[in-house]
Design an enzyme around this catalytic site. Structure first.
Site, mmCIF file in Angstrom:
data_model
loop_
_atom_site.group_PDB
_atom_site.id
_atom_site.type_symbol
_atom_site.label_atom_id
_atom_site.label_comp_id
_atom_site.label_asym_id
_atom_site.label_seq_id
_atom_site.Cartn_x
_atom_site.Cartn_y
_atom_site.Cartn_z
ATOM 1 N N HIS A 337 -13.654 45.566 11.463
ATOM 2 C CA HIS A 337 -14.132 45.909 12.810
ATOM 3 C C HIS A 337 -14.548 47.383 12.862
ATOM 4 O O HIS A 337 -15.635 47.714 13.360
ATOM 5 C CB HIS A 337 -13.034 45.626 13.829
ATOM 6 C CG HIS A 337 -13.291 46.207 15.173
ATOM 7 N ND1 HIS A 337 -13.897 45.499 16.190
ATOM 8 C CD2 HIS A 337 -13.029 47.445 15.684
ATOM 9 C CE1 HIS A 337 -13.992 46.269 17.264
ATOM 10 N NE2 HIS A 337 -13.466 47.451 16.980
ATOM 11 N N GLU A 338 -13.685 48.274 12.358
ATOM 12 C CA GLU A 338 -13.979 49.709 12.409
ATOM 13 C C GLU A 338 -15.218 50.057 11.588
ATOM 14 O O GLU A 338 -16.061 50.855 12.017
ATOM 15 C CB GLU A 338 -12.773 50.517 11.908
ATOM 16 C CG GLU A 338 -11.535 50.413 12.781
ATOM 17 C CD GLU A 338 -11.778 50.922 14.190
ATOM 18 O OE1 GLU A 338 -12.608 51.840 14.363
ATOM 19 O OE2 GLU A 338 -11.159 50.381 15.124
#
Length: 477
Positions: A337-338
């Site tokens: 996600h990051e």
């Protein structure tokens, strides 16, 4: 200025422009506070009335955790209300009583005693800034102490001792001054000598400073407060490096920061420019590395030595179920996600938006800095110091614009979060991200039910249920 407001109507036609400006600033400040208080009251109502786990949350949250998170958020909401009210009253009293010109006058006296006359405006500005930040630190200290040692302690998050807290606070103040004072001095000097186009040079200077700070923060500033260690060789590190290579992320190092010495809240982030990217994981995010899990494991071991049979197995199972952090697969999903933010250009977009806003603000500052009524509105009738101009224009005059911009960025941030979740799904991490979000919500006692207006205005991340629903659809597909 306060006396002028009391003698005549706030908006009387004969009222001088500085009085109208001052009244507008005060009224807008209180309007924003009342709006925030209204939203907070709506959310507190949700906390108070939602006492049972909603049906749609049954599969992902047990009643014990739900109640803990509800009580935690109630305490935080009450604290926010009283600290916000104090802050608003304090700011109003400072403005009505002429606190800003008084502090400027005091700074001038101190500068004069040190041998710097009125011509040394930058020196006086630095003294003013030092005194203002010192005042803010002292008045904010009781609130910080209460938040850390009452609220966070009560709900099991605080890991600090009183000595650690004060040492940390003093260190933060010193480091802040070491950065703030020289940067401010250079900025004021650039504005003084920049001529008609000083706003361009000032903007370029702040751009360079922000990029430098982002570059050096994790290597030189953050280690002054927390211990950073390289992630040990092993399966997790190999998997992180493989995922980074798969999406062409130029990873150079992976660190684990001992956040558990300060708080049990968890986090992860990456930093760096060009081909020098680094990932930082809080030890509280990692189930296998969290010092808190080791403490619980030790406590559980001492207890189970005295237990027998079924009680022994039950105690071990209970200790295991209360482990904090995520498994390796879930950590990879969170990083997916990051890293999605990087791959999708969210970081660059945020920097561009920030710098466009910064340039616009400096341009408008250049237009407004010559307006003497702005200074007169805050008690500066005979002098127009550059630092005071920056304070008045950026903090007070731009406040309506800042509120609108903040809301727009919040909306954009939620959109970016959905896109980053979708990126993690494309990496095949939907199932693990789904379970990771649930675990992180439980570990941080996030309350999964929110008022729609409160969340729309405040939440930079989408509500948990919305994110899970998007991931669930992907899992089903």
């Amino acid at each position: 200025m306060a006396a002028t407001l009391l003698r005549g109507g706030l908006w009387a036609e004969e009222a001088p422009p500085e009085s109208r400006i001052f009244a507008a600033v005060l009224l807008f400040s209180w309007a924003v506070y009342l709006w925030e208080a209204f939203l907070a009251r709506r959310q507190r109502t949700v906390y108070k009335t939602t006492t049972h786990v909603p049906l749609e949350l049954g599969p992902i949250m047990d009643s014990e955790t739900f109640e803990k998170s509800r009580l935690y958020q109630l305490d935080k909401s009450a604290f926010s209300f009283w600290s916000g009210l104090y802050s608003e009253i304090e700011g109003t009293v400072i403005l009505l009583c002429g606190g800003i010109p008084f502090l400027w006058f005091l700074s001038g006296n101190i500068s004069n005693r040190a041998g710097f006359g009125p011509e040394y405006e930058i020196v006086q500005s630095l003294v003013f800034l030092l005194l203002a930040t010192l005042f803010s630190a002292v008045t904010g200290l009781p609130w910080s102490l209460y938040n850390t040692f009452v609220i966070e302690e009560k709900h099991g998050f605080n890991q600090q001792t009183l000595g650690f807290f004060f040492k940390d606070a003093i260190k933060k103040f010193i480091v802040t001054q070491c950065i703030l004072l020289p940067v401010t001095a250079l900025l004021l000097y650039i504005i003084k000598i920049g001529g008609d186009y000083f706003f361009i040079y000032a903007w370029l200077f702040t751009l360079v400073v922000s990029l430098v700070l982002v570059t050096i923060y994790a290597d030189y500033i953050a280690p002054l407060f927390d211990k950073f260690i390289p992630l040990p060789e092993g399966e997790l590190k190999q998997q992180i490096e493989a995922m980074a290579q798969n999406i062409d992320f130029p990873l150079t190092k992976v660190y684990v920061v001992e956040g558990s010495k300060r708080s049990s809240h968890s986090n992860a982030y990456f930093y760096g420019f060009f081909k020098n990217k680094r990932i930082v994981l809080f030890d509280t995010l990692l189930e296998d590395y969290s010092a808190l899990n080791k403490e619980r494991s030790g406590d559980s071991g001492s207890e189970t030595q005295a237990a027998e049979g079924h009680e022994d197995a039950e105690a071990k199972a209970k200790a295991k179920s209360k482990k904090q952090g995520c498994k390796n697969e879930e950590v990879l999903a969170v990083l997916g996600h990051e890293l999605g933010h990087w791959k999708l250009g969210h970081t660059i977009k945020n920097i561009v938006i920030s710098q466009m806003n910064s340039f616009l603000c400096f341009f408008l500052f250049a237009v407004l800095i010559g307006r003497k009524e702005l200074f007169a509105a805050f008690g500066f009738y005979d002098t127009q110091p550059t630092l005071i101009g920056l304070l008045i224009i950026f903090q007070f005059i731009f406040s309506p614009y800042n509120e609108v911009l903040s809301f727009c960025l919040t909306v954009l941030s939620r959109r970016f979060e959905f896109q980053a979740d979708a990126f993690a799904k494309d990496l095949g991490k939907a199932k693990d991200l789904y379970s990771a979000l649930i675990k992180l919500n439980k570990d941080n006692l996030g309350f999964p039910v929110s008022d729609w207006l409160f969340s729309m205005w405040h939440y930079s991340h989408p509500p948990l249920l919305e994110r899970l629903q998007a991931l669930k659809e992907s899992k089903q597909d």
